[in-house]
Design a protein around this motif. Structure first.
Motif, short mmCIF file in Angstrom:
data_model
loop_
_atom_site.label_atom_id
_atom_site.label_comp_id
_atom_site.label_asym_id
_atom_site.label_seq_id
_atom_site.Cartn_x
_atom_site.Cartn_y
_atom_site.Cartn_z
N LEU A 552 11.80 10.44 1.77
CA LEU A 552 11.25 10.58 3.11
C LEU A 552 12.29 10.97 4.15
CD1 LEU A 552 8.92 7.43 3.11
CD2 LEU A 552 8.26 9.82 2.79
N GLY A 553 13.54 11.11 3.76
CA GLY A 553 14.57 11.44 4.73
C GLY A 553 14.88 10.28 5.67
N LEU A 554 14.53 9.07 5.25
CA LEU A 554 14.77 7.87 6.06
C LEU A 554 15.72 6.94 5.31
CD1 LEU A 554 11.03 7.22 7.02
CD2 LEU A 554 12.73 8.43 8.40
N SER A 555 15.95 5.79 5.91
CA SER A 555 16.76 4.78 5.23
C SER A 555 15.97 4.08 4.14
CB SER A 555 17.26 3.75 6.24
OG SER A 555 16.17 3.12 6.91
N ILE A 556 14.67 4.33 4.08
CA ILE A 556 13.82 3.76 3.03
C ILE A 556 13.22 4.90 2.23
CG2 ILE A 556 13.30 1.70 4.38
CD1 ILE A 556 10.60 2.95 5.05
N ASN A 557 12.75 4.59 1.02
CA ASN A 557 12.09 5.58 0.19
C ASN A 557 10.60 5.29 0.13
OD1 ASN A 557 11.74 3.47 -1.69
ND2 ASN A 557 13.67 3.97 -2.72
N GLY A 558 9.90 6.04 -0.72
CA GLY A 558 8.46 5.91 -0.79
C GLY A 558 8.00 4.53 -1.24
N LEU A 559 8.69 3.95 -2.22
CA LEU A 559 8.31 2.61 -2.69
C LEU A 559 8.46 1.57 -1.58
CD1 LEU A 559 9.77 2.52 -6.31
CD2 LEU A 559 7.38 2.71 -5.62
N ASP A 560 9.52 1.71 -0.79
CA ASP A 560 9.70 0.78 0.33
C ASP A 560 8.58 0.96 1.36
OD1 ASP A 560 12.04 -0.15 -0.83
OD2 ASP A 560 13.27 1.37 0.17
N ALA A 561 8.19 2.21 1.60
CA ALA A 561 7.11 2.46 2.56
C ALA A 561 5.80 1.86 2.06
CB ALA A 561 6.98 3.95 2.79
N ILE A 562 5.52 2.02 0.75
CA ILE A 562 4.30 1.44 0.18
C ILE A 562 4.32 -0.08 0.29
CG2 ILE A 562 3.06 1.11 -1.99
CD1 ILE A 562 3.87 3.96 -2.75
N LYS A 563 5.47 -0.67 0.04
CA LYS A 563 5.58 -2.12 0.15
C LYS A 563 5.32 -2.58 1.58
CE LYS A 563 8.85 -5.91 -0.67
NZ LYS A 563 10.23 -6.25 -1.13
N GLN A 564 5.83 -1.84 2.55
CA GLN A 564 5.65 -2.20 3.96
C GLN A 564 4.18 -2.11 4.37
OE1 GLN A 564 8.33 -0.15 6.59
NE2 GLN A 564 7.05 -0.53 8.40
N LEU A 565 3.50 -1.06 3.94
CA LEU A 565 2.10 -0.89 4.32
C LEU A 565 1.18 -1.83 3.54
CD1 LEU A 565 1.96 2.98 4.70
CD2 LEU A 565 1.96 1.26 6.50
N ARG A 566 1.54 -2.15 2.32
CA ARG A 566 0.76 -3.15 1.59
C ARG A 566 0.86 -4.51 2.24
NH1 ARG A 566 1.64 -1.95 -4.94
NH2 ARG A 566 -0.18 -0.56 -5.18
N TYR A 567 1.95 -4.77 2.90
CA TYR A 567 2.07 -6.03 3.64
C TYR A 567 1.03 -6.09 4.75
CZ TYR A 567 4.10 -9.71 6.53
OH TYR A 567 4.29 -10.84 7.29
N GLU A 568 0.72 -4.91 5.32
CA GLU A 568 -0.26 -4.85 6.40
C GLU A 568 -1.69 -4.78 5.88
OE1 GLU A 568 0.50 -5.20 9.47
OE2 GLU A 568 2.69 -5.03 9.33
N PHE A 569 -1.93 -4.06 4.79
CA PHE A 569 -3.30 -3.79 4.34
C PHE A 569 -3.67 -4.52 3.06
CE2 PHE A 569 -2.10 0.32 6.49
CZ PHE A 569 -2.82 0.07 7.65
N GLY A 570 -2.76 -5.28 2.47
CA GLY A 570 -3.09 -6.03 1.27
C GLY A 570 -2.38 -5.49 0.04
N ASP A 571 -2.00 -6.39 -0.85
CA ASP A 571 -1.26 -5.99 -2.05
C ASP A 571 -2.11 -5.21 -3.04
OD1 ASP A 571 1.02 -7.17 -1.08
OD2 ASP A 571 0.70 -9.08 -2.13
#
Length: 619
Positions: A552-571
């Protein structure tokens, strides 16, 4: 005379090196013999102290002998400090010959002085001592015949001459014995010296050959290392560049799919279909090329684990039943409850490539997938009724770019890398691939995998085997993605490439999905909130699925982004991870967190089909 070897001029480099080494050996070892000669001189002086002989007659040569030894000692000390350079060979060689010649002459003069006054018994003793001395000199300096001659001949000639002067039969006999001894000793010494020189020459030639061979081996090794480095760099370049090269192809495939509803004319639809087919072929070619590059760059790790074939069979059934139906072939899959010990991703890619190969080269009949237990192994077989493989081509079909039935290199038949990828993947683990074929009747590719029967696996096998239902007709289950019913759920989409983000959003929106697209997880949250504010997403509802790029060109990758959004929308939120590169261990990391890994470029129809499956399963 050549045997004197007073100079290195005119000799080959090896011969010059041998002569210089022999000269150095003479100066290194011969001075030690002067100690024994000095002891013999002292004993002789003590024995003849009462003889009626004038002392100056034997003391003068004895004094000369001592002077010669003193000079030799000084020269030996200089030799031990500085050695003998090639330029000083002639001077040191002459000094060595002078030393032994002067030493033999001094002993000979003393023998002349003493033999004239000695009795018969002492004469016999002196003759024996002289012969022993000469033989000893020749044995010590046997490697250098000139030194042996210069050290022994003066003494023997002077002693024999003194005996012949007496004209006595006994004296004449002793003189003849010494002359014969001298001649015999010289002949033997000359032959030994020649053999030693030839052996030294052969040894040095062999040493030079060994050095040349070692140098050639080093050159070949360095060239091989450079070639391997260049090949590895090439493979690493392709593996690293795969993401950048896949990205525009991925966008083109999405946009061509999104363009379908807007092209109504027959001619335009036909052209668009051809474009879509060409992009699909290009995608397949890229996939095979990058597979080869990733394997050669050692970016694929083989991690074996317990694997139920039922789940793998289900995934292959979903894909190849449709491909066979579109081509008019009969798809047949034999169910299996077997477990194997293999890397799931490597085994699936091997079988997928073999099945693609079977479908491509089969024009009518069937393609069949089955598994058979064979002792400690499971043999996964892919049968087809295609063109088969000629016997002369069977040992080459796994080579890079070889196509037995595509000598014209038609691009629509691929690059000939599918089986090359299979060969490379099979070498990563204990998964050998074999081939049986009859030209005109079909082929059977078999993959042998270690069999596994885990404890308590019966229930798991049953569950996996009963999960998918397999109708006999593939058309009863599969429909074209663009004919599916419209959806109204929300798909969260994250990608740092604007073109990919827009293209994917357009394809999803055409199928009735609402899209919350952004380049970051926080931006995706804001997009979901925006949809809720617009009334396009009921408040309290959760997204239907999540699609994220890996890099993603960020300090996090796709798996980290998925983990962050699953925290908001459910595992339990279904998630897909898109990637255009082969990161070691990424597939295992994604599987561990229940994320489905997809490689770019991906067909829009396949992406939509996967979304439909996961949303139906979630419902």
């Amino acid at each position: 005379m050549t045997w004197l070897r007073r100079s290195l001029r005119g000799l080959s480099p090896i011969e010059a090196r041998i002569d210089l080494q022999m000269l150095q050996d003479s100066w290194r070892t011969a001075p030690g013999g002067m100690i024994g000669q000095f002891i013999g001189l002292v004993l002789m002086g003590w024995m003849i102290r009462d003889w009626p002989v004038q002392h100056w007659r034997w003391m003068v040569p004895a004094t000369g002998l001592l002077i010669v030894w003193a000079i030799v000692v000084m020269m030996a000390r200089h030799f031990r400090r500085f050695g003998i350079p090639a330029s000083g060979y002639e001077r040191w060689r002459l000094a060595l010959l002078w030393w032994h010649g002067a030493q033999g002459t001094s002993w000979g003069l003393m023998a002349v002085a003493l033999l004239g006054e000695a009795s018969s018994d002492w004469r016999l003793t002196f003759v024996a001592a002289i012969i022993v001395y000469c033989y000893t000199i020749m044995l010590v300096t046997v490697h250098d015949w000139a030194v042996s001659f210069m050290g022994a001949s003066p003494l023997l000639v002077l002693a024999a001459g003194r005996l012949l002067v007496d004209h006595a039969p006994s004296s004449n006999y002793l003189a003849v014995v010494m002359i014969i001894s001298l001649t015999t000793c010289m002949i033997v010494s000359l032959n030994i010296s020649r053999r030693l020189r030839e052996g030294a020459l052969l040894r040095h030639e062999n040493a030079d050959l060994v050095l040349q061979l070692r140098d050639e081996i080093n050159k070949v090794t360095q060239a091989k290392a450079r070639a391997e480095t260049a090949d590895r760099q090439k493979s690493e370049f392709f593996a690293s560049a795969s993401h950048d090269l896949r990205q525009p192809l991925h966008v083109m495939m999405l946009l061509s799919s999104a363009l379908k509803p807007h092209v109504e004319a027959t001619e335009g639809a036909t052209l668009l279909s051809k474009i879509h087919t060409a992009l699909g072929s290009l995608s397949t070619m890229f996939e095979k090329m990058f597979d080869v590059a990733r394997i050669d760059a050692q970016r694929i790790d083989y991690k074996a684990q317990a694997l139920p074939l039922a789940a793998l069979w289900s995934r292959l059934d979903n894909e190849f039943s449709v491909l066979c139906e579109n081509k008019g072939l009969h798809w047949r899959m034999d169910t299996t409850d077997d477990w194997v010990h293999a890397d799931p991703h490597v085994l699936e890619r091997i079988l997928r490539n073999l099945l693609n190969n079977a479908v491509r080269y089969t024009e009518q009949g069937e393609v069949r997938l089955r598994a058979r237990a064979r002792g400690p192994s499971i043999v996964c077989q892919i049968w087809d009724t295609g063109v088969g493989v000629q016997r002369q081509h069977r040992h080459r079909i796994f080579e890079d770019y070889f196509q037995a039935s595509n000598q014209g290199r038609r691009s629509n038949e691929g690059l000939g890398l599918g089986l090359a990828v299979v060969r490379r993947l099979s070498m990563l683990g204990p998964t050998p691939v074999t081939l049986l074929s009859r030209p005109g009747r079909g082929s059977c590719f078999a993959v042998r995998v270690p069999r596994l029967i885990p404890a308590g696996a019966e229930g798991l096998v049953t569950r996996h085997a009963e999960a998918p239902t397999r109708p006999t007709s593939a058309s009863a289950r599969h429909t074209e993605p663009h004919k599916r019913e419209r959806h109204g759920g929300v798909i969260v989409l994250i990608d740092d490439e604007p073109d990919v983000l827009d293209g994917t959003s357009l394809v999803l929106q055409q199928q009735g999905w609402q899209v919350a697209a952004a380049s970051t997880p926080d931006g995706a949250m804001d997009a979901v909130i925006h949809l809720q504010e617009q009334g396009l997403m009921p408040e309290g509802d959760m997204p239907a699925a999540l699609i994220s790029d890996h890099r993603l060109g960020l300090s996090i990758n796709g798996l980290d982004a998925i983990k962050q959004l699953r925290y908001e929308f459910g595992d339990e939120l279904p998630a897909f991870l898109l990637t255009g590169e082969a990161t070691p261990g990424l597939a295992n990391d994604a599987q561990a967190v229940r994320v489905q890994l997809l490689h770019k470029p991906i067909q829009a129809d396949r992406l939509l089909r996967l979304l439909q499956e996961v949303t139906e399963d979630a419902a």
